[in-house]
Design an enzyme around this catalytic site. Structure first.
Site, PDB file in Angstrom:
ATOM      1  N   GLU A 139       1.051  -1.421  -0.193  1.00  0.00           N
ATOM      2  CA  GLU A 139      -0.245   0.141  -0.408  1.00  0.00           C
ATOM      3  C   GLU A 139       0.791   1.136   0.023  1.00  0.00           C
ATOM      4  O   GLU A 139       0.437   2.948   0.682  1.00  0.00           O
ATOM      5  CB  GLU A 139      -1.005  -0.097   0.798  1.00  0.00           C
ATOM      6  CG  GLU A 139      -1.758  -1.508   0.730  1.00  0.00           C
ATOM      7  CD  GLU A 139      -2.864  -0.910   2.279  1.00  0.00           C
ATOM      8  OE1 GLU A 139      -2.605  -0.025   2.810  1.00  0.00           O
ATOM      9  OE2 GLU A 139      -4.012  -2.089   1.912  1.00  0.00           O
ATOM     10  N   GLU A 169      -5.659  -8.077  -0.061  1.00  0.00           N
ATOM     11  CA  GLU A 169      -5.962  -8.011   0.756  1.00  0.00           C
ATOM     12  C   GLU A 169      -7.817  -7.849   1.521  1.00  0.00           C
ATOM     13  O   GLU A 169      -7.301  -6.768  -0.420  1.00  0.00           O
ATOM     14  CB  GLU A 169      -5.541  -6.894   1.669  1.00  0.00           C
ATOM     15  CG  GLU A 169      -4.178  -6.825   2.519  1.00  0.00           C
ATOM     16  CD  GLU A 169      -3.675  -5.771   3.254  1.00  0.00           C
ATOM     17  OE1 GLU A 169      -4.876  -5.521   3.905  1.00  0.00           O
ATOM     18  OE2 GLU A 169      -2.586  -5.268   3.292  1.00  0.00           O
TER      19      GLU A 169
END
Length: 506
Positions: A173, A319
Site C-alpha cells: 500500500e 487483502e
C-alpha cells in the site's frame, strides 16, 4: 427460468491460491491468536497454540501472507531471529495496536508455521524504512542452499535446509501508509529493489524461482485506482523492465457509513449494503485486468539478444474482506465478530474470485485470526471458529477444478450461483443472500447426474454468531434430501444460507 450447468462452457482452472490467507502483527492476530510461546499455560506445540494449529491444518491454506500489511514497512527481520530472550523489544503502532513488540514470532516461526499447516509463504519486504541490502540478506537467510554466513545463521537457528520462499512482495500500500508515494516514486524504488533480488540459480540461463510482487492500487478509490495502474505501467514501459510477476491490489468491503451498524446488530438496509458492497469487487477485477493488459501493450520490443519482453503480469488481491465501523474502536485492534452476513459475503467473494480465475491468480483473506474477516477468534484459553471458516472448508472442492460459465445470479429466485468441475464431479454453490426469504432454484445439467451430497451453512437469525459460550451456533451441516438421478433438480434454499452441492456425471 432455470440455471443451466454445461460442462463444455468453461472459464479456466481455479488456482488453490485464490483461497489464500493473511496474518499480520495487528491486534491479537499473531500473539494470543497463533503464538503463545512454549511456556504458556495454553496447550501449544513449539509455541503455536494447539487449537488454532489444528484448525489451520484442516484448512490447509494454499498461501499465507506475512508480516503485513502496514507492519511490513516498519519491520526489520533481524529483530525476529535467534534466541528469543535476546530479541529486541520495539513498539507496534500499526492500525491502533499500540503495544510493545517482543519479536517472539519472527521469520523462522512464520516459515515453520507454513510448513506445519501446508501453506506456501508470501513475505512482504520492508520497502519504506528498510534497505536493499536488508532485503537481500533476508532472502539469502530464507533461501540460500550454499554454505554462506547467512545459511549458517539459519542453520544455527534450527533450520539447516533452505525454506525456498517463492513469493516476495516489494512494498505494501505504497500509496498510503507505505510511503504516500506517487507511481513514479514507487516505480523508481521498485526497479532498484526488484533488480537486486538474489536469483538463486546456478546458471544465467536458468529461470529464477523468485516471484516478485508489486504494490497495486487502493481499489476502494475508483478514480485513483485507475490512475495508479495507468501510471505504474507507463513508468514500467520506460527502458528495460525489472522482474515483476504479480500486481497486488487491495479491496475492503467498507461498512463505515452507519456507526450504529455493527457485525451483529444491523437492519435490512445494513444487510443489503454489505452484500452489495462485496460484489463491487467483480467490476474492479475486470477493470484492473483490462488496465494491466493495456499497459503491457506499451512495453517496448527489446533490442538485445539477452533481453526478453515483459508480456504478462498476474493480478493478485493481497487483502480482501469485510471491515465494519466498530473495528476502529475495538480492543484488541480491528477485532470484530462474524455473523451470517459476513459468511454470505465471504462466499460471494470466493465465488467471484473463482469466476474470474482467468484474471486473478492469488488472493488473501484479511485476516485469518482475530482481525476483521476472521476465520478464528481467541480469548485466552478459549477459541471459536467463525462461519467464515466453514465457508472456506465447504469451498475446498473448487480448488484445481475448472470454473464453469454459469450466470452469477438466478434471474428467477435472485440466488447467486457458481459451479466448477473436476473429472466427473460438478460442485455447485447456491448462496441465498436474502436476509429473510427462502428461495427455490431450478438447476438443469447437460447430462444425467447423481446428487452425491449437499452441505449447508445457515442460521435462523442472520445476526447470530459463534461465541465462546455458544461456539457452534452456526455450523455447516449435511443436508439429507434425497434426489432421483436425472438432469433437472429443484433446490429449496433457506434465507441467508450457503449450499454446496456435489453431483456426479453419469
Amino acid at each position: 427460468m432455470t440455471v443451466f450447468i454445461d460442462s463444455d462452457n468453461t472459464i479456466g482452472t481455479i488456482s488453490p491460491k485464490l483461497h489464500g490467507q493473511f496474518i499480520e502483527f495487528l491486534g491479537s492476530c499473531i500473539y494470543d491468536g497463533i503464538w503463545v510461546g512454549e511456556d504458556s499455560d495454553i496447550p501449544n506445540t513449539r509455541g503455536y497454540r494447539n487449537d488454532v494449529l489444528d484448525v489451520l491444518k484442516q484448512l490447509h491454506p494454499p498461501v499465507l501472507r506475512w508480516p503485513g500489511g502496514c507492519y511490513a514497512d516498519t519491520y526489520h527481520w533481524r529483530d525476529g531471529i535467534g534466541p528469543r530472550e535476546n530479541r529486541p523489544i520495539t513498539f507496534n503502532e500499526n492500525f491502533g495496536t499500540f503495544e510493545r513488540e517482543d519479536n517472539q514470532f519472527g521469520t523462522d516461526e512464520f516459515l515453520q508455521l507454513c510448513e506445519l499447516i501446508g501453506a506456501e509463504p508470501w513475505i512482504n519486504i520492508n520497502l519504506m524504512s528498510g534497505t536493499i541490502q536488508e532485503m537481500r540478506d533476508w532472502m539469502e537467510y530464507c533461501n540460500r542452499a550454499e554454505d554462506t554466513e547467512l545459511s549458517r545463521l539459519r542453520a544455527r537457528n534450527g533450520h539447516p535446509e533452505p525454506y525456498n520462499v517463492k513469493y516476495w512482495g516489494i512494498g505494501n500500500e505504497v500509496w498510503a501508509g507505505g510511503g504516500n508515494m506517487t507511481a513514479r516514486m514507487y516505480m523508481d524504488k521498485y526497479r532498484q529493489f526488484a533488480s537486486s533480488m538474489p536469483k538463486f540459480t546456478s546458471s544465467i540461463f536458468e529461470q529464477s524461482p523468485i516471484y516478485a510482487i508489486a504494490s497495486g492500487p487502493d481499489t476502494n478509490k475508483p478514480r485513483e485506482s485507475v490512475k495508479w495502474t495507468e501510471d505504474i505501467f507507463a513508468e514500467l514501459s520506460q527502458y528495460r523492465q525489472p522482474p515483476i510477476h504479480g500486481y497486488d491490489m487491495h479491496f475492503y468491503n467498507w461498512n463505515i457509513s452507519d456507526p450504529e451498524d455493527t457485525p451483529t446488530d444491523f437492519t435490512q438496509e445494513g444487510w443489503n449494503r454489505v452484500i452489495h458492497g462485496c460484489l463491487e469487487l467483480e467490476d474492479i477485477i475486470q477493470t484492473q485486468s483490462q488496465l494491466v493488459n493495456s499497459g503491457l501493450k506499451y512495453i517496448p520490443q527489446p533490442e538485445g539478444f539477452w533481453d526478453s519482453k515483459l508480456e504478462h503480469v498476474d493480478l493478485i488481491i493481497g487483502e480482501w474482506g469485510n471491515w465494519h465501523y466498530s473495528a476502529f474502536n475495538a480492543r484488541p485492534a480491528l477485532q470484530q465478530q462474524v455473523s451470517m452476513r459476513d459468511a454470505i459475503t465471504t462466499a460471494l467473494t470466493l465465488d467471484l474470485l473463482q469466476r474470474n480465475c482467468d484474471k486473478i491468480s492469488m488472493a488473501c483473506n484479511a485476516q485469518t485470526v482475530n482481525v476483521l474477516n476472521s476465520l478464528v477468534l481467541t480469548d485466552g484459553k478459549d477459541m471459536v471458529i467463525t462461519p467464515n471458516y466453514d465457508v472456506f472448508m465447504m469451498y475446498q472442492p473448487h480448488q484445481n477444478a475448472t470454473a464453469l460459465n454459469v450466470p452469477r445470479q438466478d434471474s428467477q429466485s435472485g440466488a447467486y450461483i457458481f459451479a466448477s468441475q473436476k473429472d466427473n464431479r460438478i460442485t455447485i454453490n447456491i448462496t441465498n443472500a436474502s436476509m429473510d426469504a427462502a428461495k427455490d432454484v431450478n438447476v438443469v445439467f447437460a447430462n444425467d447426474v447423481e446428487i452425491m451430497g449437499m452441505k449447508r451453512l445457515e442460521s435462523d437469525d442472520p445476526h447470530t454468531c459463534n461465541t465462546f459460550d455458544d461456539p457452534d451456533a452456526i455450523r455447516a451441516y449435511t443436508v439429507n434430501d434425497e434426489f432421483n438421478d436425472g438432469m433437472e433438480f429443484n433446490f429449496h434454499v433457506p434465507a441467508a444460507s450457503i449450499t454446496v452441492i456435489s453431483a456426479r456425471i453419469l
